[in-house]
Design a protein around this motif. Structure first.
Motif, mmCIF file in Angstrom:
data_model
loop_
_atom_site.group_PDB
_atom_site.id
_atom_site.type_symbol
_atom_site.label_atom_id
_atom_site.label_comp_id
_atom_site.label_asym_id
_atom_site.label_seq_id
_atom_site.Cartn_x
_atom_site.Cartn_y
_atom_site.Cartn_z
ATOM 1 N N THR A 56 40.253 35.637 38.963
ATOM 2 C CA THR A 56 39.853 34.482 40.071
ATOM 3 C C THR A 56 39.492 33.689 39.836
ATOM 4 O O THR A 56 39.729 32.672 40.108
ATOM 5 C CB THR A 56 38.164 35.384 40.711
ATOM 6 N N LEU A 59 42.611 31.584 38.958
ATOM 7 C CA LEU A 59 42.822 31.052 40.940
ATOM 8 C C LEU A 59 41.839 30.034 41.463
ATOM 9 O O LEU A 59 42.752 28.997 42.418
ATOM 10 C CB LEU A 59 42.954 31.856 41.821
ATOM 11 N N LYS A 77 46.826 29.611 49.881
ATOM 12 C CA LYS A 77 46.788 30.366 49.492
ATOM 13 C C LYS A 77 46.803 31.009 48.102
ATOM 14 O O LYS A 77 46.159 32.757 47.744
ATOM 15 C CB LYS A 77 48.880 30.372 49.059
ATOM 16 N N LEU A 78 45.902 30.113 47.009
ATOM 17 C CA LEU A 78 45.502 30.454 46.408
ATOM 18 C C LEU A 78 43.573 30.974 46.664
ATOM 19 O O LEU A 78 43.344 31.659 46.022
ATOM 20 C CB LEU A 78 45.225 29.927 45.357
ATOM 21 N N THR A 80 42.617 32.490 48.798
ATOM 22 C CA THR A 80 43.016 33.618 50.120
ATOM 23 C C THR A 80 42.547 34.723 48.963
ATOM 24 O O THR A 80 43.019 35.519 48.983
ATOM 25 C CB THR A 80 44.050 33.325 51.279
ATOM 26 N N SER A 81 44.580 34.525 47.907
ATOM 27 C CA SER A 81 44.038 35.204 46.878
ATOM 28 C C SER A 81 43.087 35.579 45.826
ATOM 29 O O SER A 81 42.127 36.291 45.324
ATOM 30 C CB SER A 81 45.170 34.836 45.957
ATOM 31 N N ALA A 82 42.247 34.460 45.781
ATOM 32 C CA ALA A 82 40.598 34.688 45.759
ATOM 33 C C ALA A 82 40.278 35.508 45.682
ATOM 34 O O ALA A 82 39.417 36.442 45.350
ATOM 35 C CB ALA A 82 40.087 32.696 44.889
ATOM 36 N N ALA A 84 40.621 37.963 48.470
ATOM 37 C CA ALA A 84 41.017 39.013 47.897
ATOM 38 C C ALA A 84 41.243 39.562 46.308
ATOM 39 O O ALA A 84 39.904 40.825 46.702
ATOM 40 C CB ALA A 84 42.657 39.506 48.042
ATOM 41 N N CYS A 85 40.820 38.546 45.337
ATOM 42 C CA CYS A 85 40.257 39.566 44.498
ATOM 43 C C CYS A 85 39.550 39.543 44.369
ATOM 44 O O CYS A 85 39.083 40.626 43.526
ATOM 45 C CB CYS A 85 40.825 38.179 43.034
#
Length: 179
Positions: A56, A59, A77-78, A80-82, A84-85
């Motif tokens: 996280t 990201l 995108k990064l 949103t990934s953070a 999600a993590c």
């Protein structure tokens, strides 16, 4: 889109921001074995969810670099990934504590005070960061980029601190986990 999107999400964000810490606190004290559910302790999870905190943090840093370089798509995108993590971390953290006894920090002297300072600030900021992240995200989704940027300048360092101190807390307490 304008301010109406943020207004639409204001109440749900506030409710979620209040409920998550309360539910986590309740579930933290619930042990599945107390309900006759025999589950092996998920003792393998702490290094995984600590690693997710580390991912996280990476990201978040990459996302800031992406937006500073003008790459909005990669930034989105990064981020949103953070998020999600962070959700995956939370699920694993609760699952671990529902199946395992809490580990006591065994350090002594000044390191004990350092550990508890880091732990307490980590916990406090992890509660505060929930609405900040959600409002920052909604402002981006609603294309309120000036307001998003203003809030992100507060959200980013706090979220980064929570992610990094999550790893530090794990590293400091890991020698005391029951093997």
């Amino acid at each position: 889109m304008n301010n109406t999107v943020e207004k639409k999400f204001r109440t749900p964000i506030i409710i979620v921001s209040i409920l998550i810490p309360i539910v986590v606190a309740i579930l933290f004290s619930v042990k599945l074995k107390d309900f006759g559910i025999n589950v092996e302790p998920l003792s393998f999870l702490p290094p995984i969810y600590a690693s997710i905190n580390g991912v996280t943090a990476i990201l978040l840093i990459l996302a800031v670099r992406a937006i500073k370089n003008g790459n909005r798509s990669l930034h989105e995108k990064l981020m949103t990934s953070a998020i999600a993590c962070s959700v995956i971390f939370l699920v694993m953290y609760v699952a671990y504590h529902m199946t395992s006894e809490s580990t006591k920090f065994g350090g002594e002297g000044i390191i004990r005070y350092v550990y508890f300072f880091i732990l307490l600030t980590h916990i406090a900021l992890s509660v505060i960061i929930i609405p900040l992240v959600l409002f920052t995200y909604v402002r981006a989704l609603s294309k309120q980029f000036d307001r998003h940027k203003k809030l992100a300048r507060i959200t980013f360092p706090l979220w980064l601190y929570v992610a990094v101190t999550g790893v530090i807390v794990y590293l400091m307490i890991s020698p005391y986990y029951v093997k």
